[in-house]
Design an enzyme around this catalytic site. Structure first.
Site, PDB file in Angstrom:
ATOM      1  N   HIS A   1      -9.869  -3.696  -1.500  1.00 46.18           N
ATOM      2  CA  HIS A   1      -8.942  -3.173  -2.663  1.00 46.18           C
ATOM      3  C   HIS A   1      -9.512  -3.688  -3.651  1.00 46.18           C
ATOM      4  CE1 HIS A   1      -6.123  -1.716   1.038  1.00 46.18           C
ATOM      5  NE2 HIS A   1      -6.862  -0.929   0.592  1.00 46.18           N
TER       6      HIS A   1
ATOM      7  N   ASP B   1       0.895  -1.768  -0.494  1.00 43.99           N
ATOM      8  CA  ASP B   1       0.066  -0.112   0.176  1.00 43.99           C
ATOM      9  C   ASP B   1       0.729   1.034  -0.321  1.00 43.99           C
ATOM     10  OD1 ASP B   1      -2.778  -0.945  -0.329  1.00 43.99           O
ATOM     11  OD2 ASP B   1      -2.556  -1.443   2.168  1.00 43.99           O
TER      12      ASP B   1
ATOM     13  N   CYS C   1      -0.172  -8.001  -1.133  1.00 50.71           N
ATOM     14  CA  CYS C   1      -0.228  -6.854   0.355  1.00 50.71           C
ATOM     15  C   CYS C   1       1.284  -7.194   1.126  1.00 50.71           C
ATOM     16  CB  CYS C   1      -1.079  -7.014   1.187  1.00 50.71           C
ATOM     17  SG  CYS C   1      -3.348  -6.762   0.766  1.00 50.71           S
TER      18      CYS C   1
END
Length: 254
Positions: free
Chosen positions: A164, A66, A249
């Site tokens: 997301h 992120d 992630c």
């Protein structure tokens, strides 16, 4: 060919991070075990790891994806949409700039989480979500255009099933796009690998050179990848799923 990855070890306060799901509290021992195996898998796929120590200031900081979007032509530092995560970018900035000294950045009032950005060859899908706003997507599109890439926006704000964009899609190369059934009609021009609702978590998979990392517990998805000629590498992700985390992630890969 990917050669590098940046990862951060989960902190002892990992369970204090943000989550929108109720799958129970993560077991820290399993968190560390699953993260270590994930790092081993990246190494097996040919990547050299830059391993950052746990940062207890930011319980979510193991989700390094992120904080930046990294391409072969340059990097862009993000500006996360959750206030509690803003400091993660400054924490990782020196590491990213060690590889990309001229890294660009998203500025206020724009917000972008890297988990909303899906690279599909020369094109990027930019998810506008509860974490990534329209201004952030506009800035990122301009930065990517400077690198010679095209982009388009996919608005997922009306979806309650994902946090997301990349919770629901993954690009595997070879014009193949994994997509959860709920979003399949939004994408054309790709060979779609559709993921049913019961296995939707598995839509977040990761192509790393000649392997595809896929979450354990989703046999239909794994079989479909094999049928399409991919080589799945199955990893346990149960503890990260409890905190809205997926395979993509946990690393920045380039």
């Amino acid at each position: 060919m990917l050669t590098q990855a940046i990862v951060r070890i989960p902190g002892s306060n990992f369970d204090a991070g943000l989550t929108t799901v109720d799958f129970g509290r993560p077991d820290l021992g399993l968190v560390l075990e699953q993260h270590a195996r994930y790092c081993e898998a990246l190494t097996e796929c040919g990547l050299k790891l830059t391993v950052l120590e746990a940062d207890l200031r930011f319980p979510d900081s193991t989700f390094v994806e992120d904080t930046a979007v990294i391409t072969p032509r340059g990097a862009v530092l993000m500006r996360p949409g959750a206030a509690s995560r803003m400091g993660e970018v400054e924490a990782i900035r020196p590491t990213v700039q060690g590889f990309f000294p001229d890294a660009l950045a998203i500025e206020a009032p724009g917000t972008v989480d890297g988990g909303d950005i899906c690279e599909a060859g020369e094109h990027f899908f930019l998810g506008v979500s509860q974490r990534t706003n329209e201004e952030g997507a506009r800035q990122l599109a301009a930065h990517l255009a400077r690198f010679g890439y095209t982009s388009s926006v996919v608005d997922v704000r009306g979806m309650t099933s994902i946090l997301h964009l990349k919770s629901g899609i993954s690009y595997l190369g070879d014009n193949s796009l994994v997509v959860m059934e709920e979003m399949a009609e939004r994408f054309s021009g790709f060979e779609l690998i559709r993921v049913g609702e019961e296995e939707s978590y598995a839509a977040n998979c990761v192509r790393v050179n000649d392997r595809v990392l896929v979450a354990a517990g989703f046999p239909r998805m794994t079989e479909e990848l094999e049928t399409k000629g991919f080589r799945p590498l199955v990893l346990e992700m149960s503890e990260f799923q409890k905190m809205d985390g997926g395979l993509s992630c946990l690393s920045l890969r380039f």
